[in-house]
Design an enzyme around this catalytic site. Structure first.
Site, PDB file in Angstrom:
ATOM      1  N   GLY A 112      43.945  15.264  44.827  1.00 42.42           N
ATOM      2  CA  GLY A 112      44.772  13.564  45.919  1.00 42.42           C
ATOM      3  C   GLY A 112      43.609  12.760  45.094  1.00 42.42           C
ATOM      4  N   SER A 139      45.999  17.074  41.707  1.00 45.19           N
ATOM      5  CA  SER A 139      45.504  16.613  40.548  1.00 45.19           C
ATOM      6  C   SER A 139      46.116  17.021  40.005  1.00 45.19           C
ATOM      7  CB  SER A 139      44.831  16.381  40.574  1.00 45.19           C
ATOM      8  OG  SER A 139      44.292  14.983  41.815  1.00 45.19           O
ATOM      9  N   ASN A 170      54.553  20.719  47.895  1.00 46.05           N
ATOM     10  CA  ASN A 170      54.355  19.747  49.168  1.00 46.05           C
ATOM     11  C   ASN A 170      53.882  18.597  49.579  1.00 46.05           C
ATOM     12  OD1 ASN A 170      52.532  19.505  51.507  1.00 46.05           O
ATOM     13  ND2 ASN A 170      50.587  20.383  50.606  1.00 46.05           N
ATOM     14  N   TRP A 171      55.280  18.342  50.389  1.00 41.86           N
ATOM     15  CA  TRP A 171      55.232  16.300  50.374  1.00 41.86           C
ATOM     16  C   TRP A 171      54.733  16.342  51.134  1.00 41.86           C
ATOM     17  CZ3 TRP A 171      61.075  16.294  51.456  1.00 41.86           C
ATOM     18  CH2 TRP A 171      62.048  16.925  49.649  1.00 41.86           C
ATOM     19  N   LYS A 172      53.169  16.754  51.760  1.00 41.22           N
ATOM     20  CA  LYS A 172      52.609  16.355  52.709  1.00 41.22           C
ATOM     21  C   LYS A 172      53.290  15.989  53.796  1.00 41.22           C
ATOM     22  CE  LYS A 172      48.566  17.925  49.845  1.00 41.22           C
ATOM     23  NZ  LYS A 172      47.450  16.792  49.452  1.00 41.22           N
ATOM     24  N   GLU A 231      43.174  20.398  54.315  1.00 39.23           N
ATOM     25  CA  GLU A 231      43.815  19.080  55.254  1.00 39.23           C
ATOM     26  C   GLU A 231      43.828  19.635  56.447  1.00 39.23           C
ATOM     27  OE1 GLU A 231      47.326  17.727  53.033  1.00 39.23           O
ATOM     28  OE2 GLU A 231      45.100  17.081  51.391  1.00 39.23           O
ATOM     29  N   GLU A 252      43.087  25.406  45.571  1.00 38.15           N
ATOM     30  CA  GLU A 252      43.379  24.193  45.798  1.00 38.15           C
ATOM     31  C   GLU A 252      41.441  23.649  46.142  1.00 38.15           C
ATOM     32  OE1 GLU A 252      47.188  22.663  46.705  1.00 38.15           O
ATOM     33  OE2 GLU A 252      46.373  22.868  48.234  1.00 38.15           O
ATOM     34  N   HIS A 293      45.641  24.645  54.546  1.00 37.27           N
ATOM     35  CA  HIS A 293      45.561  24.515  53.507  1.00 37.27           C
ATOM     36  C   HIS A 293      44.198  23.723  53.950  1.00 37.27           C
ATOM     37  CE1 HIS A 293      46.362  20.493  51.561  1.00 37.27           C
ATOM     38  NE2 HIS A 293      47.164  21.225  51.031  1.00 37.27           N
ATOM     39  N   GLY A 349      51.388  18.801  45.472  1.00 38.00           N
ATOM     40  CA  GLY A 349      50.876  17.205  46.235  1.00 38.00           C
ATOM     41  C   GLY A 349      51.888  16.011  45.680  1.00 38.00           C
ATOM     42  N   GLY A 350      50.775  15.124  45.497  1.00 39.32           N
ATOM     43  CA  GLY A 350      51.008  13.536  45.053  1.00 39.32           C
ATOM     44  C   GLY A 350      52.652  13.706  44.107  1.00 39.32           C
TER      45      GLY A 350
HETATM   46  P1  13P Z   1      47.447  16.606  44.972  1.00 37.45           P
HETATM   47  O1  13P Z   1      49.029  17.357  43.800  1.00 37.45           O
HETATM   48  O2  13P Z   1      48.622  15.653  45.737  1.00 37.45           O
HETATM   49  O3  13P Z   1      46.350  16.726  44.208  1.00 37.45           O
HETATM   50  O4  13P Z   1      47.661  17.287  46.258  1.00 37.45           O
HETATM   51  C1  13P Z   1      47.442  19.012  45.971  1.00 37.45           C
HETATM   52  C2  13P Z   1      47.732  19.492  46.782  1.00 37.45           C
HETATM   53  O5  13P Z   1      47.179  19.785  48.088  1.00 37.45           O
HETATM   54  C3  13P Z   1      49.196  20.297  47.434  1.00 37.45           C
HETATM   55  O6  13P Z   1      48.932  21.515  48.727  1.00 37.45           O
END
Ligand code: 13P
Length: 265
Positions: A184, A224, A16-18, A108, A178, A106, A245-246
């Protein structure tokens, strides 16, 4: 009675590149990923990439032109299929770009954009109606965990997601656990936390839709994830993949995480 042979579902590792990478950076990252992945990776693991909307066409073109067996994914979609909804992107538009997986609900989006369980359910239906597979995110806050409310929170979220398909067969669906405190933050859940949550998710599905549906459901863990903790998080029997994510922004790290899903035996 012979003990049941534990079922291992095919792992799904999703990036997930956000809100990162313009379309030039996205082309570069997708090409880099394609060059790093080996046949043995894609033979053993399903992989999806979820770039921002403006990158989807570019990434689709790279994946298809270079024959990279990575599924295209989106991070969100509209509830409606078309109409006067300024700024929205519909599920049919995504399907037309050969998007296969859409992240829905998600944290977020729930937290920053006010998406309720009802909105999430409507989006799940939109994704399925248009022939794609939703990755429905669920997870508890730190306060909920500390109050011992994790199971109740996950149960409510999964029941609401299943409610989207009341009266119909359960479509192909992925659930991503999640926990909000792990996203994050650099503080991943333990493998035991991930397994317990995945078991809660599966047991809710088993109660509502039967053991077969629960047995087929893929449950990812997200929060994470790194190349260092991926193998441990994937080890428990009910964790079928990772939502990254990251670390998915770095193709080398993402490939290392994919490899953790099929360690050489
Ligand atoms: P991180 O891997 O950056 O913690 O993000 C997780 C996430 O929200 C994936 O959708």
């Amino acid at each position: 009675m012979t003990p049941a042979i534990p079922v291992r579902r095919r792992p799904l590792v999703s990036g997930n590149w956000k809100m990162n990478f313009d379309h030039h950076q996205a082309i570069h990252a997708a090409r880099d990923l394609g060059l790093r992945l080996r046949g043995s990776d894609t033979a053993a693991v399903d992989i999806s990439l979820h770039p921002p909307f403006t990158d989807l066409r570019s990434v689709q073109t790279v994946l298809e032109a270079d024959d990279v067996p990575v599924a295209l994914g989106a991070q969100n979609c509209a509830v409606e299929d078309a109409g006067a909804f300024t700024g929205e992107v519909s599920a049919p538009m995504l399907a037309k770009l050969h998007v296969e997986y859409v992240i829905v609900g998600h944290s977020e989006r729930r937290r920053l954009f006010g998406e309720t369980d009802e909105v999430v359910a409507a989006k799940l239906r939109a994704v399925v109606r248009n022939g794609m597979t939703p990755i429905c995110c669920v997870g508890e806050t730190l306060e909920e965990r500390e109050a011992g409310a994790t199971t109740a929170r996950l149960t409510a979220q999964v029941e609401a997601a299943l409610g989207a398909f009341e009266g119909t067969g359960l479509p192909a669906l992925v659930v991503a656990y999640e926990p909000l405190w792990a996203i994050g933050t650099g503080r991943a859940a333990s493998a035991q936390d991930a397994e317990e949550a995945a078991q809660v998710v599966r047991s809710v599905v088993a109660r509502a839709r039967g053991d077969d549906a629960a047995g087929q459901l893929r449950v990812q863990y997200g929060g994470s994830v790194t190349p260092e903790n991926a193998a441990e998080l994937l080890a428990p029997p009910d964790v079928d993949g990772l939502l990254v994510g990251g670390a998915s922004l770095d193709p080398a790290q993402f490939v290392a995480i994919v490899r953790a899903a099929h360690p050489p035996r």
